[in-house]
Write an enzyme that holds these catalytic residues in place. Structure first.
Site, PDB file in Angstrom:
ATOM      1  N   SER A  17       0.457  -1.547   0.508  1.00 27.42           N
ATOM      2  CA  SER A  17       0.350  -0.406  -0.112  1.00 27.42           C
ATOM      3  C   SER A  17       0.760   1.146   0.050  1.00 27.42           C
ATOM      4  O   SER A  17       0.695   2.183  -1.089  1.00 27.42           O
ATOM      5  CB  SER A  17      -0.540   0.300   1.183  1.00 27.42           C
ATOM      6  OG  SER A  17      -2.308  -0.949   1.910  1.00 27.42           O
ATOM      7  N   GLU A  37       9.774  -5.751  -5.829  1.00 30.67           N
ATOM      8  CA  GLU A  37       8.995  -6.981  -4.641  1.00 30.67           C
ATOM      9  C   GLU A  37       9.658  -7.508  -5.323  1.00 30.67           C
ATOM     10  O   GLU A  37       9.613  -8.411  -5.781  1.00 30.67           O
ATOM     11  CB  GLU A  37       7.403  -6.244  -5.700  1.00 30.67           C
ATOM     12  CG  GLU A  37       6.445  -7.025  -5.072  1.00 30.67           C
ATOM     13  CD  GLU A  37       6.101  -6.443  -3.232  1.00 30.67           C
ATOM     14  OE1 GLU A  37       6.340  -5.630  -2.710  1.00 30.67           O
ATOM     15  OE2 GLU A  37       6.577  -8.056  -2.671  1.00 30.67           O
ATOM     16  N   CYS A  45      -2.690  -5.863   1.997  1.00 26.25           N
ATOM     17  CA  CYS A  45      -3.465  -5.309   2.307  1.00 26.25           C
ATOM     18  C   CYS A  45      -4.066  -6.231   0.810  1.00 26.25           C
ATOM     19  O   CYS A  45      -5.459  -6.882   0.704  1.00 26.25           O
ATOM     20  CB  CYS A  45      -3.327  -4.181   1.672  1.00 26.25           C
ATOM     21  SG  CYS A  45      -5.353  -3.355   0.762  1.00 26.25           S
ATOM     22  N   CYS A  50      -6.734  -7.326   3.811  1.00 26.10           N
ATOM     23  CA  CYS A  50      -7.983  -6.418   3.263  1.00 26.10           C
ATOM     24  C   CYS A  50      -8.734  -7.089   2.947  1.00 26.10           C
ATOM     25  O   CYS A  50      -9.922  -7.351   2.955  1.00 26.10           O
ATOM     26  CB  CYS A  50      -7.873  -4.597   3.545  1.00 26.10           C
ATOM     27  SG  CYS A  50      -6.346  -4.168   4.437  1.00 26.10           S
ATOM     28  N   LYS A  53      -9.185 -11.377   3.118  1.00 19.21           N
ATOM     29  CA  LYS A  53     -10.505 -11.693   3.493  1.00 19.21           C
ATOM     30  C   LYS A  53     -11.570 -10.240   3.766  1.00 19.21           C
ATOM     31  O   LYS A  53     -12.926 -11.092   4.353  1.00 19.21           O
ATOM     32  CB  LYS A  53      -9.782 -10.703   4.733  1.00 19.21           C
ATOM     33  CG  LYS A  53     -10.178 -10.302   6.613  1.00 19.21           C
ATOM     34  CD  LYS A  53     -10.209  -9.886   7.737  1.00 19.21           C
ATOM     35  CE  LYS A  53     -10.622  -7.338   7.232  1.00 19.21           C
ATOM     36  NZ  LYS A  53      -9.605  -7.051   7.752  1.00 19.21           N
ATOM     37  N   GLY A 182      -5.881 -11.728  20.716  1.00 17.82           N
ATOM     38  CA  GLY A 182      -7.609 -11.072  20.942  1.00 17.82           C
ATOM     39  C   GLY A 182      -7.627  -9.662  20.196  1.00 17.82           C
ATOM     40  O   GLY A 182      -7.941  -8.878  20.612  1.00 17.82           O
ATOM     41  N   TYR A 184      -7.161  -7.485  16.181  1.00 14.71           N
ATOM     42  CA  TYR A 184      -8.763  -7.643  15.574  1.00 14.71           C
ATOM     43  C   TYR A 184      -8.361  -8.425  13.805  1.00 14.71           C
ATOM     44  O   TYR A 184      -9.653  -9.257  13.733  1.00 14.71           O
ATOM     45  CB  TYR A 184      -8.747  -6.188  14.363  1.00 14.71           C
ATOM     46  CG  TYR A 184      -7.458  -5.883  14.040  1.00 14.71           C
ATOM     47  CD1 TYR A 184      -8.095  -6.363  12.164  1.00 14.71           C
ATOM     48  CD2 TYR A 184      -6.384  -5.142  13.996  1.00 14.71           C
ATOM     49  CE1 TYR A 184      -7.695  -5.790  11.390  1.00 14.71           C
ATOM     50  CE2 TYR A 184      -5.684  -5.218  13.045  1.00 14.71           C
ATOM     51  CZ  TYR A 184      -6.232  -5.181  11.496  1.00 14.71           C
ATOM     52  OH  TYR A 184      -5.511  -5.208  10.435  1.00 14.71           O
ATOM     53  N   ILE A 185      -7.363  -9.302  13.900  1.00 12.31           N
ATOM     54  CA  ILE A 185      -7.362 -10.418  13.126  1.00 12.31           C
ATOM     55  C   ILE A 185      -7.659 -11.143  13.332  1.00 12.31           C
ATOM     56  O   ILE A 185      -8.374 -12.051  13.063  1.00 12.31           O
ATOM     57  CB  ILE A 185      -5.574 -10.449  12.638  1.00 12.31           C
ATOM     58  CG1 ILE A 185      -5.353  -9.067  11.141  1.00 12.31           C
ATOM     59  CG2 ILE A 185      -5.405 -11.087  11.217  1.00 12.31           C
ATOM     60  CD1 ILE A 185      -4.278  -9.096  11.343  1.00 12.31           C
ATOM     61  N   GLU A 188     -11.671 -11.064  13.432  1.00 11.66           N
ATOM     62  CA  GLU A 188     -12.270 -11.567  12.328  1.00 11.66           C
ATOM     63  C   GLU A 188     -12.104 -12.672  11.511  1.00 11.66           C
ATOM     64  O   GLU A 188     -13.253 -13.407  11.053  1.00 11.66           O
ATOM     65  CB  GLU A 188     -11.374 -10.505  11.516  1.00 11.66           C
ATOM     66  CG  GLU A 188     -11.798  -8.601  11.678  1.00 11.66           C
ATOM     67  CD  GLU A 188     -11.091  -7.899  10.788  1.00 11.66           C
ATOM     68  OE1 GLU A 188     -11.371  -7.425  10.580  1.00 11.66           O
ATOM     69  OE2 GLU A 188     -10.107  -8.323   9.965  1.00 11.66           O
ATOM     70  N   ALA A 348     -12.131  -0.355  11.564  1.00  7.19           N
ATOM     71  CA  ALA A 348     -12.893  -1.026  11.644  1.00  7.19           C
ATOM     72  C   ALA A 348     -12.923  -2.527  11.717  1.00  7.19           C
ATOM     73  O   ALA A 348     -11.702  -2.787  11.949  1.00  7.19           O
ATOM     74  CB  ALA A 348     -14.146  -1.874   9.706  1.00  7.19           C
ATOM     75  N   HIS A 443     -34.988   7.924   7.559  1.00  8.23           N
ATOM     76  CA  HIS A 443     -35.829   6.951   8.187  1.00  8.23           C
ATOM     77  C   HIS A 443     -36.762   5.602   7.300  1.00  8.23           C
ATOM     78  O   HIS A 443     -36.320   6.078   6.517  1.00  8.23           O
ATOM     79  CB  HIS A 443     -37.226   7.421   8.903  1.00  8.23           C
ATOM     80  CG  HIS A 443     -37.913   7.108   9.840  1.00  8.23           C
ATOM     81  ND1 HIS A 443     -37.245   6.262  11.309  1.00  8.23           N
ATOM     82  CD2 HIS A 443     -38.536   6.734   9.670  1.00  8.23           C
ATOM     83  CE1 HIS A 443     -38.478   5.497  11.510  1.00  8.23           C
ATOM     84  NE2 HIS A 443     -39.176   5.396  10.532  1.00  8.23           N
ATOM     85  N   GLU A 448     -29.490   6.592  11.822  1.00  6.00           N
ATOM     86  CA  GLU A 448     -30.412   7.165  12.389  1.00  6.00           C
ATOM     87  C   GLU A 448     -30.395   7.908  13.625  1.00  6.00           C
ATOM     88  O   GLU A 448     -30.409   8.416  13.807  1.00  6.00           O
ATOM     89  CB  GLU A 448     -31.583   7.417  12.179  1.00  6.00           C
ATOM     90  CG  GLU A 448     -32.384   6.872  12.447  1.00  6.00           C
ATOM     91  CD  GLU A 448     -34.047   6.638  11.880  1.00  6.00           C
ATOM     92  OE1 GLU A 448     -34.341   7.375  12.118  1.00  6.00           O
ATOM     93  OE2 GLU A 448     -34.444   4.955  11.741  1.00  6.00           O
TER      94      GLU A 448
END
Ligand code: FAD
Length: 490
Positions: A17, A37, A45, A50, A53, A182, A184-185, A188, A348, A443, A448
């Site tokens: 990235s 590379e 990613c 990302c 996943k 514990g 996020y990976i 998830e 997130a 709504h 909301e």
């Protein structure tokens, strides 16, 4: 070893990235750019992070859709899932993205070289190519954008354990999976496998998962995952893993409990991939974890050498690496100076239900401000009224009483990432609670709720401080700025 005749304005090591963004921006300013590379273009990613996943998480969500459809009159005969087909389709999409990334670089005029780069001396990078040859390239500026890699556990039997990279190469679904970690990976991937039907047990050494997230968010997800049937073992760790022939794996926990599973996934953290990069050849300083030390402009201790992304171990997220790569290229070849802003970075957790968050947690806000008001709502999403599920959504606002500024917005519930992305703009603009209140809702929607929260909770709403195992990392780096003053943003 061959020596390339050209001298490049910028040589980027790592086409993930941060590296790709820096190379593209630099080339668009007219700089002569080379990017090397050792693996697939797009980095973590695109290849093992990302994107694959999220595709797999999306795939797992169809299980809920089928379950929920019955209450809406759909009669669906039990569906079967072809995991190998999903993985083959995922691989095809990733290959397409690899091609897009490559073409984006080439279209800007950046040269791509395949192989492992190593800083040999000041201004010289040696690239060991896959065919066994190597070439020395000269550059006025070098950018280390080498990313990170999963930390492997060291208990007896650790060789039987997968890390996150291996998940994306699986061809069969493990029926019983034990996840260690514990972060996020871990959360998830545990939820994702559970969605596909695996029996999942998550073992974490801390008191609760997702250290650094808001306490209410953590406890809410804990309750939701337990309702869904994930096995959660906190304050426990794995002592050993044994495999005998083709028998299931036997995992022994520190309290003597033995679990039989088909696979073990370790997601205990990631570390910068800086070993073997030749940093010691020129004296680039790293910390004890191997993270490259940089200032606010991503300059290392050696003039002409820069570093961004997971290699500097600030906030390991793709948009952050992109912003940092942009800053380096713009400062070197564009007009004016800019710095990366780490305030209000939204993020997130694509668990099920998902989490999204921006700004301060309740305990961070209480630590930084004299008086803080908390607005909170827990409700059953409209869809569940007919679907019949007992899933609950959590919405939470953290507000500074004196200024009325909204300091944090947190959500656990369907589409949390889509909802919070918009509120991140509001926080960036310094929105007040009064401005939230003056905003009309859409709504009926879950979102909301965030503009109709009127009653502040009695404080404090929970014992957040008690469940943090380590100080949240983001707080340590928020105040990085140009030492000589400068603009923000990228
Ligand atoms: C399972 C998982 C899920 C994730 N999910 C999310 C998410 O949902 N949202 C989000 O924002 N972030 C997510 N991330 C984090 C995100 O992927 C990283 O923060 C981001 O990719 C970092 O970018 P980078 O440029 O620093 O490094 P990378 O993307 O890792 O790129 C580094 C590149 O450098 C190459 N390289 C390394 N050493 C050398 C060398 N010596 N020579 C040549 N090449 C080299 C590597 O092969 C790699 O391609 C996730 C990560 C993982 C592991």
């Amino acid at each position: 070893m061959a020596t390339d005749a050209e001298t490049f304005d910028l040589l980027v090591i790592g086409a993930g990235s941060g590296g790709v963004r820096a190379a593209r921006v630099a080339a668009s300013f007219g700089a002569k750019v080379l990017i090397c590379e050792q693996g697939a273009i797009g980095g973590t990613c695109v290849n093992v992070g990302c994107i694959p996943k999220k595709l797999m998480v999306l795939g797992a969500h169809f299980a809920d859709e089928q379950r929920d459809a019955a209450g809406f009159g759909w009669q669906i005969t039990p569906a079967t899932h072809d995991f190998a087909l999903l993985m083959a389709n995922k691989d095809r999409e990733i290959a397409r993205l690899n091609g897009i990334y490559q073409r984006l670089l080439e279209a800007r005029g950046a040269r791509i070289v395949r192989g492992r780069g190593r800083i040999a001396s000041l201004g010289v990078v040696e690239v060991a190519h896959p065919d066994g040859t190597s070439t020395a390239y000269r550059a006025k500026n070098i950018l280390c954008a080498v990313g990170g890699q999963p930390v492997r556990p060291s208990f007896p039997g650790a060789e039987h354990v997968m890390v996150s990279d291996d998940v994306f190469r699986l061809r069969a679904l493990p029926k019983r999976l034990l996840v260690i970690g514990g972060g996020y990976i871990a959360v998830e991937l545990g939820c994702m496998f559970h969605g596909f039907g695996s029996e999942v047990t998550l073992v974490h050494r801390g008191r609760l998962f997702l250290n650094g997230f808001d306490g209410d968010v953590r406890t809410h997800l804990d309750e939701e995952l337990r309702k869904r049937g994930l096995g959660l073992r906190f304050r426990r760790h794995v002592s050993s893993v044994e495999r005998t022939g083709t028998e299931p794996l036997r995992v022994t926990l520190d309290d003597g409990e033995v679990l039989e599973v088909d696979a073990v996934l370790s997601a205990i953290g990631r570390a910068p991939r800086t070993a073997g990069l030749g940093l010691e050849n020129v004296g680039v300083r790293t910390d004890e974890r191997g993270a490259i030390q940089v200032d606010a402009a991503f300059r290392t201790s050696v003039p002409g050498i820069y570093a961004v992304g997971d290699a500097i171990d600030r906030i390991a997220l793709t948009p952050v690496a992109l912003a940092e790569g942009s800053v380096v290229a713009t400062n070197l070849f564009g007009s004016g100076r800019c710095a990366a802003s780490y305030e209000g970075v939204p993020s997130a957790v694509f668990s099920n239900p998902p989490i999204a968050t921006v700004g301060l947690t309740e305990d961070e806000a209480r630590a930084e401000h004299d008086a803080v008001d908390i607005y909170k709502s827990t409700f059953r999403p409209l869809k569940q009224t007919l679907a019949g599920g007992d899933e609950k959504t959590l919405m939470k606002l953290v507000v500074e009483r004196a200024s009325d500024r909204v300091l944090g917005v947190h959500m656990v519930g369907p589409d949390a990432a889509e909802v919070i992305q918009g509120f991140a703009v509001a926080l960036k603009c310094g929105a007040t609670k009064a401005q939230f209140d003056a905003t009309l809702g859409i709504h009926p929607s879950a979102a909301e709720e965030l503009v109709t929260l009127r009653e502040a909770c009695a404080e404090p709403t929970h014992e957040v401080v008690a469940i943090h195992d380590d100080p949240p990392k983001v707080r340590r780096i928020v105040h990085h700025r140009w030492e000589d003053g400068g603009g923000a943003g990228s």
